[in-house]
Design an enzyme around this catalytic site. Structure first.
Site, PDB file in Angstrom:
ATOM      1  N   HIS A 159       0.830  -1.205   0.000  1.00 41.78           N
ATOM      2  CA  HIS A 159       0.000   0.000   0.000  1.00 41.78           C
ATOM      3  C   HIS A 159       0.859   1.248   0.000  1.00 41.78           C
ATOM      4  O   HIS A 159       2.049   1.220   0.355  1.00 41.78           O
ATOM      5  CB  HIS A 159      -0.960   0.001   1.193  1.00 41.78           C
ATOM      6  CG  HIS A 159      -0.329   0.434   2.495  1.00 41.78           C
ATOM      7  ND1 HIS A 159      -0.127   1.754   2.824  1.00 41.78           N
ATOM      8  CD2 HIS A 159       0.131  -0.290   3.558  1.00 41.78           C
ATOM      9  CE1 HIS A 159       0.430   1.832   4.030  1.00 41.78           C
ATOM     10  NE2 HIS A 159       0.603   0.609   4.488  1.00 41.78           N
ATOM     11  N   CYS A 160       0.250   2.340  -0.419  1.00 41.55           N
ATOM     12  CA  CYS A 160       0.850   3.670  -0.281  1.00 41.55           C
ATOM     13  C   CYS A 160      -0.202   4.524   0.402  1.00 41.55           C
ATOM     14  O   CYS A 160      -0.762   4.110   1.413  1.00 41.55           O
ATOM     15  CB  CYS A 160       1.314   4.219  -1.629  1.00 41.55           C
ATOM     16  SG  CYS A 160       0.087   4.117  -2.963  1.00 41.55           S
ATOM     17  N   ALA A 161      -0.490   5.707  -0.115  1.00 43.30           N
ATOM     18  CA  ALA A 161      -1.552   6.532   0.470  1.00 43.30           C
ATOM     19  C   ALA A 161      -2.899   6.160  -0.131  1.00 43.30           C
ATOM     20  O   ALA A 161      -3.817   5.727   0.572  1.00 43.30           O
ATOM     21  CB  ALA A 161      -1.257   8.012   0.263  1.00 43.30           C
TER      22      ALA A 161
END
Length: 270
Positions: A159-161
């Site tokens: 995941h990232c943002a």
């Protein structure tokens, strides 16, 4: 003889504090195999996961969570929820200083400022340039992810943002390494545009003016998954290394043996 198709989960979970979650299982490879369900997941950040979200994530048997956010992202959104027994690996794919002023203007700028930096295709051009830069300059990070997956790090969640750009590229690199067709990678990437998956735009001015249709239209290219962005990443591979195989071997230092271990961990048995 009828071909037996892989088991498909009946429904996706309804996560209230985590956006853009999905299992990438079922995607086809060029040699007729498919990504196994339950081994590779993607999402937006986990900082706002509710207790029920955390309970669901904890039920997946995750070994590792790869968080591609930088320090500025984590300061804005908060740290990931802690899941017992799960290893958290933070590998920032963008420098906090890169575009800090730009993103501050996205959050705080007025209409005239947003027009100056985002209108006339400038927002989309910036996104394509970012995808190209990550592919060319973050080879060490992508190599670390693939080597970790090949060794012991599955099931894994990336995941990232928002779960579409940095995580999207890392998922794409992983899928390329096990032979998933580029069109299938693109189809999964574009799922981030589904209304229930989209990142919630953060603006300091939440008034009708600050969130007006024109402002949202200017911001839209930054928060959409567009085929042209992923195409820019694939083009960078081809232009820089000549082929996916050379990108993996020379750019990421992934041996044939490592790719085979990845296939054994991530793909259904042939």
């Amino acid at each position: 003889m009828t071909q037996q198709l892989p088991q498909v989960p009946s429904t996706e979970p309804e996560l209230s504090g985590v956006r853009n979650f999905r299992d990438v299982g079922g995607l086809p490879t060029v040699d007729g195999r498919r990504v196994r369900y339950g081994v590779l997941f993607r999402s937006g950040h986990l900082a706002h996961a509710t207790d029920s979200d955390a309970a669901f994530l904890g039920s997946l048997g995750l070994h590792t969570i790869f968080d591609f956010r930088n320090a500025a992202d984590q300061k804005l959104e908060g740290p990931d929820v802690e899941l017992p027994g799960v290893r958290n690996v933070n590998l920032p794919l963008t420098d906090p200083a890169d575009g800090a002023e730009f993103w501050k203007m996205v959050r705080d700028g007025d209409l005239d400022e947003l027009r100056s930096i985002l209108s006339d295709g400038k927002a989309a051009d910036r996104m394509s340039a970012t995808y190209r830069l990550i592919m060319k300059e973050r080879t060490e990070e992508h190599s670390r992810v693939l080597h970790a997956l090949a060794e012991d790090s599955v099931p894994a969640l990336m995941h990232c943002a928002a779960g579409k750009d940095r995580a999207g590229l890392s998922i794409a690199v992983t899928l390329l390494a096990v032979g998933v067709d580029r069109e299938a990678i693109e189809a999964d990437y574009l799922k981030s545009n589904d209304p229930h998956r989209r990142y919630k735009v953060r603006r300091s001015d939440n008034s009708p003016v600050g969130m007006s249709p024109e402002v949202m239209a200017l911001l839209s290219p930054l928060f959409e998954a567009r085929a042209e962005y992923l195409a820019a990443a694939f083009e960078t591979i081809d232009e820089t290394w000549g082929s996916t195989d050379r990108y993996l071997a020379e750019g990421l230092k992934i041996t044939a043996e490592t790719r085979e271990r990845l296939r054994l961990r991530l793909l259904d048995e042939s």
